[in-house]
Design a protein around this motif. Structure first.
Motif, PDB file in Angstrom:
ATOM      1  N   MET A   1       0.754  -1.585  -0.285  1.00 49.47           N
ATOM      2  CA  MET A   1       0.151   0.350  -0.140  1.00 49.47           C
ATOM      3  C   MET A   1       0.938   1.325  -0.275  1.00 49.47           C
ATOM      4  SD  MET A   1      -1.109   2.045   2.244  1.00 49.47           S
ATOM      5  CE  MET A   1      -1.166   2.285   4.134  1.00 49.47           C
ATOM      6  N   GLU A   4       2.014   1.615  -3.029  1.00 48.17           N
ATOM      7  CA  GLU A   4       0.867   2.494  -4.384  1.00 48.17           C
ATOM      8  C   GLU A   4       1.065   3.707  -4.174  1.00 48.17           C
ATOM      9  OE1 GLU A   4      -0.215   1.160  -6.476  1.00 48.17           O
ATOM     10  OE2 GLU A   4       0.884  -0.711  -7.136  1.00 48.17           O
ATOM     11  N   ILE A   5       0.684   3.852  -2.394  1.00 52.16           N
ATOM     12  CA  ILE A   5       0.913   5.543  -2.398  1.00 52.16           C
ATOM     13  C   ILE A   5       2.279   6.826  -3.170  1.00 52.16           C
ATOM     14  CG2 ILE A   5       0.558   7.230  -0.149  1.00 52.16           C
ATOM     15  CD1 ILE A   5      -1.185   6.003   0.619  1.00 52.16           C
ATOM     16  N   LYS A   8       1.824   7.135  -7.163  1.00 61.05           N
ATOM     17  CA  LYS A   8       1.177   7.735  -7.189  1.00 61.05           C
ATOM     18  C   LYS A   8       1.995   9.320  -7.299  1.00 61.05           C
ATOM     19  CE  LYS A   8      -2.149   9.489  -5.037  1.00 61.05           C
ATOM     20  NZ  LYS A   8      -2.308  11.054  -4.873  1.00 61.05           N
ATOM     21  N   PRO A 218      -9.431   0.995   3.640  1.00 65.74           N
ATOM     22  CA  PRO A 218      -9.324   0.016   5.131  1.00 65.74           C
ATOM     23  C   PRO A 218      -7.582  -0.108   5.204  1.00 65.74           C
ATOM     24  CG  PRO A 218      -9.634  -1.827   3.549  1.00 65.74           C
ATOM     25  CD  PRO A 218      -9.784  -0.760   2.309  1.00 65.74           C
ATOM     26  N   VAL A 219      -7.988   1.448   5.353  1.00 67.14           N
ATOM     27  CA  VAL A 219      -5.866   1.470   6.206  1.00 67.14           C
ATOM     28  C   VAL A 219      -5.467   2.227   6.804  1.00 67.14           C
ATOM     29  CG1 VAL A 219      -4.049   3.258   4.573  1.00 67.14           C
ATOM     30  CG2 VAL A 219      -5.778   1.930   3.607  1.00 67.14           C
ATOM     31  N   LEU A 224      -1.814   5.837   6.650  1.00 64.84           N
ATOM     32  CA  LEU A 224      -2.332   6.545   5.072  1.00 64.84           C
ATOM     33  C   LEU A 224      -0.762   8.111   5.523  1.00 64.84           C
ATOM     34  CD1 LEU A 224      -3.699   6.078   2.380  1.00 64.84           C
ATOM     35  CD2 LEU A 224      -5.270   7.386   4.308  1.00 64.84           C
TER      36      LEU A 224
END
Lengths: 371, 314
Positions: A1, A4-5, A8, A218-219, A224
């Motif tokens: 995750m 991915e961020i 991005k 759901p993180v 985050l």
């Protein structure tokens, strides 16, 4: 995750032409323009002339005494440095206070300590410091810097300290130019303007309305937040690297004289950028107004007062208070004299600031409801 | 147990009570509509259900899980399509959907498959490399939906997904929502477009000023106001024709509640349940009365809203 961020964030940064211009191209253009076109308006060099230093050896270890004698002999062989043994420390300090000599150095104790009593001229003080720094590193001596004359500090400020880093370091064989000066000040500018990147990272999510999608995923909210900030790190690395490489390759700018110092300089600016981005991110959580209209002008004024755009700008009592000025000072000390003292302070302050901002930001992001 | 159970929900912002003791349930594989004017509390209710906003009072249970205790598990099964288009303009359609789906733990081939399916589902499979800024408003809306459904959620919450789209895209979106339900998803849908809600929702809750004012199927809701529809028939009555007798005859027909003649127009109020329009027309024709114009006035949710609040829905 997290990956991915991060990907991005990098994609968005690289595809945003405005970002690319302001954080990649603009600072390099500024170095070229200020360093070349305006070089006639700024004095890039300051001649040191001959340094006269009085010294006294009170060290008890014969090996230390021999090391000092050998070091002094080597320096005295150079035409522009005069090392004279003094019989009276007090008398020599008085001479330094009257600007008759440049400094007094006392080698004392075991392990040996080096006490430097600085004179009136800060640029010369730096030269003496740099020499003693090198000696103390080789001999593992403890260097103690003493200001025997408080006036020396004020005087140092009046000499136009913003440009004091730009002395001609003949012993290092480098002739400094204004391009060198601006390649460091523009690196500072780049780091501080990264506040935009930090603040936009959350303000932008709000503007794009994507923050709600992120928040219902759901993180963990803390994860985050940290992922978003870490996602900006490649940008910080990219912009600092690109700036240093392009300035070196295109404009023959010189930073430090050796690889280790250059790497530390890079590390310092990377950490500054990270700290500034973290501050920006927290700002972006609390305030929904574009920083371009709020704190950005303040940063530009601070840069102006710090001599970022011209080394001739120095307002006594104001310039010294600017964090940007302190960062530039640390960078010049490191690049020109190999002096890590201020750079270490900057690194420490930035590390602490980053941690505080990440904790505050993560807590706020977790708590905050997006309406 | 119902898939979504909301009991006495209260949400306050300072002195403003945005949601005031709202209760409803949503059954599995149902399309449940929340209808109300702007500022009625629909979005706040959805924000609570999607775990975005905490609430002051009440109970919310989704798929047997308490929203306060099992937030992370609930997040896993929810797909949100927000009212505003929430996509990244510098990422392609594929990258947008992939990014949001990856936040739900999808990886590798399953991630790719779901992303492509979601884009195909909303009719954007030929636009996967396109950036949103190059898309029409309708396409951006559809991409917005794809981003909310790619992780295959069991509960899909759509907050006014058709705002500002053209008729073609609107139809596509409404059909997509039906298909989602048919594929096993439970859908909560908000809109202030009455026709849309009537068209696709199995049950509807009408909210106004934070309070629920009516709940039921469309027919149940309309019957709260009236169970009669009016049919207006414009005809030419020949000389010597006994209009009174004809009206009496019409009134004796099953389901007809009242008949009124005014000049050339005869109004017949008929029970919605009986739906006797065809028989009434046949009766006109049997008496050789030509039909120049016919119109039917059916009470709808707007009528209901007007009756209950004294205001129009929009």
């Amino acid at each position: 995750m997290m990956l991915e961020i991060i990907l991005k964030e990098v994609r968005e940064f690289l595809r945003d032409k405005t970002n690319l211009f302001f954080f990649m191209v603009f600072p390099v253009i500024m170095v070229y323009l200020l360093g070349n076109l305006l070089s006639n308006y700024d004095n890039a060099e300051e001649a040191i002339g001959t340094l006269t230093v009085h010294y006294m050896i009170e060290a008890s270890d014969p090996a230390d005494v021999m090391a000092v004698e050998s070091f002094v002999q080597n320096l005295t062989d150079q035409e522009n440095i005069i090392f004279e043994k003094t019989g009276s420390l007090d008398l020599s300090m008085e001479m330094a206070g009257r600007d008759e000599i440049d400094a007094v150095v006392l080698f004392t104790g075991s392990p040996m300590e080096i006490h430097i009593y600085e004179g009136m001229n800060r640029i010369r003080n730096r030269s003496v410091n740099a020499m003693m720094n090198g000696f103390s590193q080789i001999n593992k001596a403890v260097k103690v810097l003493a200001k025997n004359n408080p006036m020396a500090l004020a005087d140092a400020a009046n000499t136009g300290d913003s440009g004091s880093g730009f002395i001609e370091q003949k012993d290092l064989g480098i002739k400094r130019t204004m391009v060198d000066y601006y390649s460091i000040t523009m690196l500072t500018m780049l780091s501080f303007t990264s506040l935009m990147i930090g603040s936009i990272c959350f303000i932008g999510e709000r503007q794009d309305r994507t923050i709600r999608r992120l928040k219902i995923a759901p993180v963990s909210q803390v994860k985050l937040f940290l992922a978003k900030i870490l996602g900006l790190m490649p940008q910080a690395i990219m912009q600092t690297t690109l700036m240093m490489v392009l300035n070196t390759v295109l404009f023959k700018a010189r930073y430090a004289s050796n690889l280790i110092d250059n790497l530390y300089l890079f590390f310092m600016f990377f950490l500054i950028t990270f700290a500034v981005i973290s501050i920006g991110a927290v700002y972006g959580l609390f305030v929904n107004i574009n920083p371009m209209a709020t704190i950005f002008p303040v940063i530009w004024i601070m840069m102006f007062l710090s001599g970022t755009y011209s080394k001739g700008i120095f307002i006594d009592g104001v310039t010294q208070l600017m964090p940007i000025y302190q960062v530039q000072e640390a960078a010049f000390d490191l690049a020109l004299f190999g002096n890590y003292e201020k750079a270490n302070t900057v690194v420490l302050v930035c590390a602490v600031t980053s941690i505080v901002m990440l904790v505050v930001g993560a807590a706020e992001f977790r708590r905050r409801e997006e309406r | 147990m119902s898939y979504v159970y909301v009991e006495n929900l209260v949400k306050k912002y300072g002195d403003l009570t945005a949601v005031d003791h709202i209760s409803f349930t949503v059954e599995k594989e149902e399309i449940f509509g929340l209808l109300g004017p702007n500022g009625a509390g629909k979005s706040t209710t959805l924000n609570v259900i999607t775990t975005l906003t905490d609430f002051n009072k009440g109970e919310v249970i989704i798929n047997g899980l308490d929203i306060r205790k099992d937030k992370s598990q609930i997040k896993q099964i929810i797909g949100m399509v927000p009212q505003d288009i929430a996509i990244y303009n510098h990422l392609s359609a594929y990258e947008n959907v992939k990014f949001f789906a990856s936040l739900y733990g999808l990886r590798g081939s399953r991630l790719r498959k779901n992303v492509l399916e979601a884009l195909e589902f909303v009719g954007l499979s030929d636009k996967i490399k396109e950036k949103p800024k190059n898309m029409s408003g309708g396409m951006r809306r559809r991409l917005n939906i794809a981003c909310g459904i790619a992780h295959d959620p069991r509960l899909i919450v759509l907050d006014e997904p058709t705002v500002g789209v053209d008729t073609q895209s609107r139809e596509h979106i409404l059909n997509s929502i039906r298909q989602l339900r048919d594929r096993g998803a439970t859908v909560i849908y908000t809109s202030h477009y009455m026709q849309e809600v009537e068209e696709i929702c199995d049950r509807i809750a009408i909210i106004d000023k934070g309070k629920m004012i009516a709940l039921g199927t469309e027919r149940e809701l309309v019957s709260m106001v009236t169970d009669v529809k009016s049919i207006y028939v414009e005809t030419r009555i020949p000389a010597g024709f006994d209009r009174e007798a004809f009206c009496k005859k019409l009134k004796l027909m099953p389901g007809v509640k009242a008949v009124k003649a005014e000049d050339a127009v005869i109004r017949v109020d008929v029970s919605i349940e009986q739906n006797g329009t065809e028989r009434i027309i046949q009766e006109f024709l049997n008496h050789r009365l030509p039909i120049d114009n016919i119109k039917s006035e059916v009470p709808n949710l707007d009528t209901l809203f007007l009756t209950l609040t004294g205001r129009e829905l929009r």
